[in-house]
Write a protein that holds these residues in place. Sequence first.
Motif, PDB file in Angstrom:
ATOM      1  N   LYS A  89       0.831  -1.204   0.000  1.00 27.65           N
ATOM      2  CA  LYS A  89       0.000   0.000   0.000  1.00 27.65           C
ATOM      3  C   LYS A  89       0.869   1.259   0.000  1.00 27.65           C
ATOM      4  CE  LYS A  89      -4.138  -1.911   2.114  1.00 27.65           C
ATOM      5  NZ  LYS A  89      -5.170  -1.787   3.175  1.00 27.65           N
TER       6      LYS A  89
ATOM      7  N   PHE B 140       0.738   3.880  -1.701  1.00 28.81           N
ATOM      8  CA  PHE B 140       0.000   5.138  -1.849  1.00 28.81           C
ATOM      9  C   PHE B 140      -1.019   5.357  -0.730  1.00 28.81           C
ATOM     10  CE2 PHE B 140       1.012   3.697  -6.248  1.00 28.81           C
ATOM     11  CZ  PHE B 140       1.900   4.715  -6.582  1.00 28.81           C
ATOM     12  N   GLY B 141      -0.955   4.546   0.301  1.00 21.96           N
ATOM     13  CA  GLY B 141      -1.933   4.645   1.375  1.00 21.96           C
ATOM     14  C   GLY B 141      -3.278   4.095   0.913  1.00 21.96           C
ATOM     15  N   ASP B 142      -4.357   4.683   1.391  1.00 24.25           N
ATOM     16  CA  ASP B 142      -5.689   4.206   1.015  1.00 24.25           C
ATOM     17  C   ASP B 142      -6.285   5.005  -0.142  1.00 24.25           C
ATOM     18  OD1 ASP B 142      -6.144   6.596   2.236  1.00 24.25           O
ATOM     19  OD2 ASP B 142      -7.560   5.839   3.732  1.00 24.25           O
ATOM     20  N   ILE B 143      -5.481   5.876  -0.757  1.00 23.18           N
ATOM     21  CA  ILE B 143      -5.990   6.708  -1.852  1.00 23.18           C
ATOM     22  C   ILE B 143      -6.440   5.882  -3.058  1.00 23.18           C
ATOM     23  CG2 ILE B 143      -5.349   8.467  -3.552  1.00 23.18           C
ATOM     24  CD1 ILE B 143      -3.727   9.819  -1.371  1.00 23.18           C
TER      25      ILE B 143
ATOM     26  N   GLU C  60      -1.276  13.556  -3.810  1.00 26.29           N
ATOM     27  CA  GLU C  60      -1.142  13.113  -2.431  1.00 26.29           C
ATOM     28  C   GLU C  60      -0.718  11.656  -2.369  1.00 26.29           C
ATOM     29  OE1 GLU C  60      -3.540  12.922   1.801  1.00 26.29           O
ATOM     30  OE2 GLU C  60      -4.621  13.380  -0.039  1.00 26.29           O
ATOM     31  N   ALA C  61      -1.215  10.848  -3.334  1.00 25.99           N
ATOM     32  CA  ALA C  61      -0.797   9.444  -3.388  1.00 25.99           C
ATOM     33  C   ALA C  61       0.718   9.355  -3.603  1.00 25.99           C
ATOM     34  CB  ALA C  61      -1.537   8.728  -4.506  1.00 25.99           C
TER      35      ALA C  61
ATOM     36  N   ASN D  29       2.532  10.204  -0.423  1.00 26.65           N
ATOM     37  CA  ASN D  29       2.525   9.071   0.507  1.00 26.65           C
ATOM     38  C   ASN D  29       3.638   8.087   0.176  1.00 26.65           C
ATOM     39  OD1 ASN D  29       0.350  10.073   1.894  1.00 26.65           O
ATOM     40  ND2 ASN D  29      -1.166   8.812   0.843  1.00 26.65           N
TER      41      ASN D  29
ATOM     42  N   GLU E 102       7.100   9.550   1.158  1.00 25.78           N
ATOM     43  CA  GLU E 102       7.351   9.552   2.594  1.00 25.78           C
ATOM     44  C   GLU E 102       7.726   8.172   3.117  1.00 25.78           C
ATOM     45  OE1 GLU E 102       3.698  11.107   4.062  1.00 25.78           O
ATOM     46  OE2 GLU E 102       4.361  13.205   3.984  1.00 25.78           O
ATOM     47  N   ASN E 103       7.240   7.149   2.433  1.00 33.26           N
ATOM     48  CA  ASN E 103       7.501   5.780   2.892  1.00 33.26           C
ATOM     49  C   ASN E 103       8.373   4.998   1.907  1.00 33.26           C
ATOM     50  OD1 ASN E 103       5.539   5.709   5.284  1.00 33.26           O
ATOM     51  ND2 ASN E 103       4.192   6.304   3.603  1.00 33.26           N
TER      52      ASN E 103
ATOM     53  N   GLY F 228      -6.451  12.533   2.864  1.00 29.80           N
ATOM     54  CA  GLY F 228      -5.168  12.516   3.550  1.00 29.80           C
ATOM     55  C   GLY F 228      -4.998  13.702   4.464  1.00 29.80           C
TER      56      GLY F 228
END
Length: 465
Positions: free
Chosen positions: A203, A205-208, A327-328, A331, A334-335, A380
């Motif tokens: 994941k 891109f996170g939950d986007i 924003e994706a 994310n 950042e990770n 986000g």
Amino acid sequence: MLQIIVHLILCYCTFPTTYGVVMAKKSLLNCDIAKTYFVTEGFLLSEIPKEPIPSKELRICGGISSGGLVCCTSDMEDRLQMNAKDKHDKATKQTLQRLQYILHTRAIKFHDFFNNLLKTSKRSFHEMFKKTYGILYEQNANVFTDLFEELETYYTKGLGNLDEVMNTFFNTLYQKMFTVLNSQYRFDNKYLECVGQHMKEMKPFGDIPQKLGVQIKRSFIATRAFSQALQVSSEVLKKMQQLKATDECSAALTRMTLCPSCSGINEKVLACNNMCENVMKGCLTQHAALDSDWNQFVEAVDKVAERLLGPFNIELLVQPINYKISEAIMNFQENSNDVSQRVFAGCGRPVLGRRRKRSVFNENNNFDKLKSMNVRKDFGPKANKKDENDEEKHHEKKGEEHTSSVIILDKLVKEIKQRIRDSRQFWLYLPYKLCNDGLVVPPSNTNDCWNGTHIDKDAAAIDVA
């Protein structure tokens, strides 16, 4: 001999009486009254009988004539029937055309608005990403342009699976970013396939992707359904205009509208209301059969419109899509170290390649610049305020345009929704609509109307359909 003389006397006395009755009946019928009307129907004066003639040759108007005499020939009756049929077909077509025009023009307006929305969003996306990522975006712009093309194809043609479209986009973006963020390594296709297989568990891109995928799917499906409903309903109305009156219908129309003139009645007389309704219902049985399905269509469009005005609003999704994808990307950045190490653990340590320049993602503070942009709260964390003053005016202008556009879309959908609502039971009321458009006597004058056989002072009607 005496008996013969008496018989002759009786015959002599009876003859003038019989002759007088015939002449009296004939004199009651004045064909000059209907002559003007026949001329307006396209007949020459030489074709119109100057005196009443026997009605036995007429198929439609003969049975209702007074005293077996009429003011039109069988050829005239055939032409009158054709005229009645043509007038009915024209009146029906014009009524259907008015509704078709409303739906067709709204369908075009909605379609154009949505296409412009996509084009504007695509242009804004390109401008923002080019400014933020520079050459790196331009080298990989096809990843994003392909996404917009897939969305456009789905909307216009209904082709493609939106779940697959979004999964493919984020998977491709994931591999591209992974390669750029680990530019010191070389990756072959097999390794990149392994990278893609770990995307769901990583994941990056996170939950986007999941949120955006759900919103795009439901909004595009609703938007396409709304647009298609307008187009299909317009086509239905267009095809119904091709239906022609049957022979039975045209005969009933002739009896209702033209036989009075054949009977020598003033051409201004109109049909009694009940008679017209019966005739029209018989002529429009195929149209009335659509009423139930049409009402279901009205209800369905109403529900879709409510969704487009609420949670499925395509404007609120498409316009800021660039910020959501940005924003994706943030994310992922950042990770990126954690993601890379987990991929290396699952796919193996890649081979070091020739040392490349520092990632363009991190040059010129592009990451910080991106974070300073306003990203919608539901996708986000709030954006940082660094460089906010540089972007404030830009976003205020964009916000005003966005708000104005949403208002236009909402207004358009509401207007279309009301137009569709107004067409509920359209087919059921069509016979009454056609009658009221000039075929029947106005309510204030119902004491003088044609009931199919004669002028009815009480406005009583018979079923002649």
